[in-house]
Design an enzyme around this catalytic site. Structure first.
Site, PDB file in Angstrom:
ATOM      1  N   GLN A   1      61.204  39.258  41.075  1.00  0.00           N
ATOM      2  CA  GLN A   1      61.484  37.910  40.593  1.00  0.00           C
ATOM      3  C   GLN A   1      62.285  37.116  41.618  1.00  0.00           C
ATOM      4  OE1 GLN A   1      62.053  39.458  36.067  1.00  0.00           O
ATOM      5  NE2 GLN A   1      62.587  37.318  36.351  1.00  0.00           N
TER       6      GLN A   1
ATOM      7  N   ARG B   1      64.656  37.386  29.086  1.00  0.00           N
ATOM      8  CA  ARG B   1      64.249  36.057  28.636  1.00  0.00           C
ATOM      9  C   ARG B   1      65.454  35.262  28.139  1.00  0.00           C
ATOM     10  NH1 ARG B   1      58.203  34.794  26.828  1.00  0.00           N
ATOM     11  NH2 ARG B   1      58.338  32.572  27.160  1.00  0.00           N
TER      12      ARG B   1
ATOM     13  N   GLU C   1      63.156  30.308  28.051  1.00  0.00           N
ATOM     14  CA  GLU C   1      63.871  31.302  27.255  1.00  0.00           C
ATOM     15  C   GLU C   1      64.361  30.779  25.936  1.00  0.00           C
ATOM     16  OE1 GLU C   1      67.230  31.282  29.855  1.00  0.00           O
ATOM     17  OE2 GLU C   1      66.149  32.657  31.126  1.00  0.00           O
TER      18      GLU C   1
END
Lengths: 806, 166
Positions: A237, A384, A760
């Site tokens: 990521q 998240r 999120e």
């Protein structure tokens, strides 16, 4: 003007810019199976790595014998901690200032911990070898319950830290203590509680869960010993940070490390950190001189690769009888497992948990967090969510319901009474954050009207009466949640990861023919960056999104950025994109002025080019300007049309939302059925409404899973009880509820395009909405708080304990 | 290890290879045939990312041996586009209805939906949800996947897709 000249509307539509439901460009390859994920990449001579893992949660490793395994044809090497010590990599730094074993160094601290790394010619041979490696263990007492971690006789989990009274985040109280972090005014908060007309106190736990993206973590490392260059493909990521850390650890110069994150099959926070598999693959490639691929399996992913949550929050609220809140006190016990590998910015040992005052105007608050070690997998990723916001939102939203129940007030009315008012923004919270903008009352009223909240309460009352009369076995819950998130980490003045400041970046290069390539420091894992970033650029520079290609994830070509997690892409990289585009437009204005032989101050921007003020016929399109930028630039201006922007945000952004869940529960079976779920989100300026809606659907589905069943649990021996999709609940299309979405728009005042980030929010707001619905259903039977997850078995037990089974 | 011959027709093309008897079908497709569309997500038949069509039935290729597909007719995502290379109604539906995000489950999902529409050319929403229950998605929440399949069903039945009113 002839008939062929496109109208303003047509020119605007042709851009497919911000606000447009542009179809995703990524889908052209994904729907044909042409995505390129890490495991799709092959290299000549590629070897495969796999781990020998510990069956025990806590044990000394007394012997590792690979003699028999090495006799299998095709087995190339077996690495142990002793081998890694030779290259100073037996332990690695974690994101949270702790250190973590790469391979078991004398002992193991959790089940399935990595003990040895086998390198073989194919996956099957590696598996064969694992079976033949003899490891001898001497079992040690297992510590599973975090509440017993700091007992005087609790086993010492980390001999490497024994006697060290100072940790990465200050003093340690006990051999299993990691840190204590406290914020807020304790004295003023104690005073508020002493003077309070009403107080409530509840232990609210947010259980251990796991992001489990469909693609597990994996990498392919290739060391070119001749040129001294390392190429690393991986499910990252934050590829740039991986490169920097790899360079610091290995002493290979950073420019000789090429980190590439190709298509990534979902991240959800799971792919932020560095895992032993990455280190071992790199070392194995250096040792063997051949490329080494490591692909984690699902059981490994669930049992060892960064869990989420595991926060136990003692929550106290002080209030007046009319419902006005006067103080908040929270103490958290955080179970971090065997190593503190939380994915938090360096200065925040408990992430952004101090957003725990939520959407409410608490005059005073005090928060303290204790982190402890147990014999469980390490991690604590922001699943998240941005760094513990989900836990904070759950804590305060459950807490507000507990208070409403005590006061006999409607939970929506209690929230409306205590919301931060629109005129209070920018708002300084009692725990230190400055909320940028918000209009909570409008959002809440819109949501309540949309679902006919008052009507539902009437229906609920009637149902409760019918239940008491024995006419129905079904009860009804209305889950109310209003959340404020904190995203866009972050300003480098207070956010960094291992010392790397958290800005983000964009580079935009316009070619002579007016087509565009743009490269970003962010990295999509399904969020659709290739589509939305082009939309921002299209609006800003007037070139159709279809002519703009977006690239991410290759550290050789992309400018340095901190990657994608914590809903930071739009707030940080999105701003960098807008600012880079504006630099280009400023230069384009000078070129257009030269072409039109006017002063640049006589020009105005018009959708896809510049025109002379008051004379729309005299104009130059961006495509014409692009050609001129290379081929006929004004005297004294260097050719070309490109710009780079590194954006360090002045503040974080604060998206918010009002979520309502209507649930019917059969008390005899414990089955809870979601009748309606309505989610209103305010994420500021909306770049692509289709993509936002899709993200909300996905986040709500993850919230549903977490609240209603998903858990990583352990037995008393430290055995992981939910390490496959057989027993770790991932909802299918059958049990997933139908989602209703809605929005308001309150732009961020400090973001160049007013956007706040949304990915999120549905997870942050969804979990309390579900849990509050279950709790609300049982409230009239005398229950105040029920721990998650609320699967049918647990709900059935609650009903039984409350005497609802008759 | 001893190798055995396998023969099968994959996406209309006959292939013959020698494999170890223990070779899983998913590895055979991905490693031997370079068909990397089907993905590995769980290795226990739960997630469906590896779904392929075998003789008109959806199978999870992560828990079948390549040898079990001997003489079979297989279709993977790579064989889903129309004969002229254009996107099939399902592939188009997934894009139009935003039925995917990270794309990892998508090949299995589309392959399963393709077979579902052979079994039931005009399914209701409930039938679609049951029909794809063997395929997990972590990104979309399924709502738009259902719409994508409804879109394709409508198109294949000669209708325009009408989104159900909420």
């Amino acid at each position: 003007m002839n008939d062929m000249t496109p109208s303003r509307e047509q020119r605007e539509a042709a851009l497919e810019g911000m606000g447009c439901k542009r179809k995703r460009v990524e889908d052209i390859r994904f729907t044909q199976g042409k995505g390129k994920y890490v495991d799709d990449i092959k290299m000549p001579g590629m070897l495969h790595g796999d781990f020998v893992r510990s069956p025990y949660a806590h044990a000394k490793v007394t012997k590792i014998d690979a003699t028999e395994a090495l006799k299998i044809p095709g087995v190339i090497a077996v690495l142990t901690a002793e081998d890694l010590k030779g290259v100073n990599l037996a332990w690695m730094p974690t994101l949270a200032g702790d250190v973590q074993m790469v391979l078991a160094d004398g002992k193991v601290l959790y089940q399935n911990q990595e003990v040895a790394f086998v390198v073989a010619e194919d996956r099957y041979i590696a598996d064969d070898a694992i079976q033949l490696i003899e490891v001898e263990y001497e079992e040690l007492p297992v510590l599973v319950d975090p509440f017993k971690s700091m007992d005087p006789d609790a086993p010492v989990l980390r001999p490497d830290l024994e006697g060290k009274m100072e940790g990465a985040h200050g003093p340690r109280k006990h051999h299993n203590h990691i840190f204590n972090w406290s914020v807020g005014d304790e004295d003023a908060t104690d005073k508020a509680f002493a003077e309070a007309e009403v107080t409530v106190k509840e232990m609210i736990s947010y259980h251990r869960t796991h992001p489990s993206p469909l693609e597990t973590c994996q990498c392919l490392a290739s060391m070119d010993k001749v040129n001294g260059e390392l190429t690393l493909y991986g499910t990252f990521q934050a590829p740039h940070v991986i490169r920097t850390v790899a360079s610091l650890l290995s002493t290979i110069p950073e420019h000789k490390i090429h980190v590439i994150a190709p298509d990534v099959g979902g991240g959800f926070g799971n792919k932020v950190g560095a895992y032993p598999g990455y280190i071992c693959s790199i070392v194995a490639s250096i040792v063997t001189g051949q490329p080494v691929k490591w692909v984690e399996d699902r059981m490994e992913n669930l049992s060892t690769t960064s869990f989420a949550r595991d926060y136990h929050m003692t929550t106290e609220i002080a209030a007046k009888k009319d419902g006005t809140v006067t103080g908040l006190k929270v103490h958290v016990l955080g179970d971090h497992g065997g190593f503190d590998a939380c994915a938090d910015p360096s200065k925040w040992p408990a992430g952004f948990f101090n957003i725990v005052t939520g959407s409410y105007d608490f005059p005073v608050a005090h928060l303290s967090v204790d982190g402890v070690y147990t014999n469980k997998a390490p991690g604590g990723v922001a699943y998240r969510c941005s760094f513990r916001v989900t836990e904070a939102a759950y804590c305060i939203e459950r807490g507000m319901d507990v208070l409403a129940q005590k006061l006999g007030m409607d939970p929506a009315d209690l929230r409306l009474k205590n919301f931060i008012k629109p005129e209070q923004f920018p708002y300084n919270s009692a725990l230190g954050w400055e909320y940028d903008s918000g209009d909570y009352h409008t959002a809440m009223h819109k949501a309540m009207d949309a679902i006919d909240y008052r009507g539902l309460r009437e229906e609920q009352k009637a149902k409760q009466e019918a239940f008491k009369r024995g006419e129905t076995r079904e009860i009804m819950g209305i889950g109310v949640c209003f959340f404020t998130e904190i995203v866009g980490a972050g300003p480098s003045k207070n956010c960094d990861i291992l010392g790397v400041a958290m800005f983000d970046s964009a580079e935009i290069r316009i070619h002579p023919t007016g087509s565009v390539i743009s490269r970003m420091g962010s990295k999509s894992q399904g969020q659709g960056h290739e589509t939305t970033w082009a939309q921002i650029i299209a609006t800003e520079i007037g070139i159709p999104a279809a002519d703009i290609m977006v690239e991410e994830g290759d550290t050789d070509t992309a400018p340095y950025g901190l990657g994608t997690y914590g809903s930071r892409s739009t707030p940080v990289a999105g701003a960098a994109i807008a600012l880079a585009a504006r630099k280009i437009r400023a230069k384009a204005q000078m070129i257009a002025a030269h072409m039109l032989e006017v002063s640049e101050f006589d020009l105005e921007w018009d959708i896809d080019g510049f025109q002379v003020k008051g004379n729309p016929e005299a104009r130059k399109s961006m495509k014409e300007i692009a050609w001129a930028a290379y081929n006929a630039p004004p005297p004294g201006i260097e050719p070309g049309l490109e710009a780079v922007s590194y954006y360090d945000p002045p503040n974080m952004t604060y998206p918010f939302g009002a979520y309502f869940c209507v649930m019917d529960i059969d008390v005899d079976t414990g089955v809870a059925k979601t009748r309606r779920f309505y989610a209103l989100d305010d994420c500021g300026t909306r770049i692509n409404p289709m993509i936002i809606e899709g993200q909300v659907h996905g986040g709500l589905t993850e919230a549903f899973a977490i609240a209603m069943g998903q858990e990583i649990s352990y037995d008393e021996m430290g055995n992981v009880m939910g390490a496959s999709f057989m027993d770790f609940f991932l909802p299918t299309a059958v049990e997933t509820p139908h989602w209703e979405t809605d929005h308001t728009v309150t732009p961020s005042p400090h973001h160049p395009i007013g956007a706040k980030g949304v990915g999120e929010s549905p997870n942050v707001g969804g979990v309390p909405a579900f849990s509050n619905a279950v709790n609300d259903a049982f409230g009239f039977l005398g229950s105040t708080h029920i721990q998650m997850p609320h699967d049918a078995w647990r709900v059935w037990q609650v009903a039984k304990n409350l005497g609802a089974h008759g | 290890m001893e190798q055995i011959p396998v023969t099968m027709t994959v996406n209309g093309k006959k292939v013959q290879r020698f494999v170890e008897p223990r070779t899983l079908l998913i590895h055979f497709l991905r490693e031997d045939l370079n068909l990397t569309g089907p993905h590995i997500g769980c290795e226990t038949s739960h997630c469906g990312a590896c779904t392929v069509d075998m003789n008109g039935m959806s199978v999870k290729s992560c828990t079948l041996f390549a040898a079990q597909a001997n003489n079979a007719e297989l279709t993977t995502i790579e064989g889903m586009a129309n004969a002229d290379g254009t996107l099939s109604a399902l592939q188009e539906g997934f894009r139009q209805m935003h039925g995917l995000q990270c794309g990892f489950c998508t090949p299995g999902m589309i392959t399963r939906a393709h077979t579902l529409l052979q079994e039931n050319p005009d399914p209701t929403e409930e039938e679609i949800r049951f029909g794809i229950a063997g395929n997990l998605c972590r990104c979309t929440g399924y709502q738009n996947i259902v719409k994508a399949i409804q879109y394709a069903a409508a198109k294949l039945n000669g209708r325009d897709y009408q989104e159900a009113a909420e």
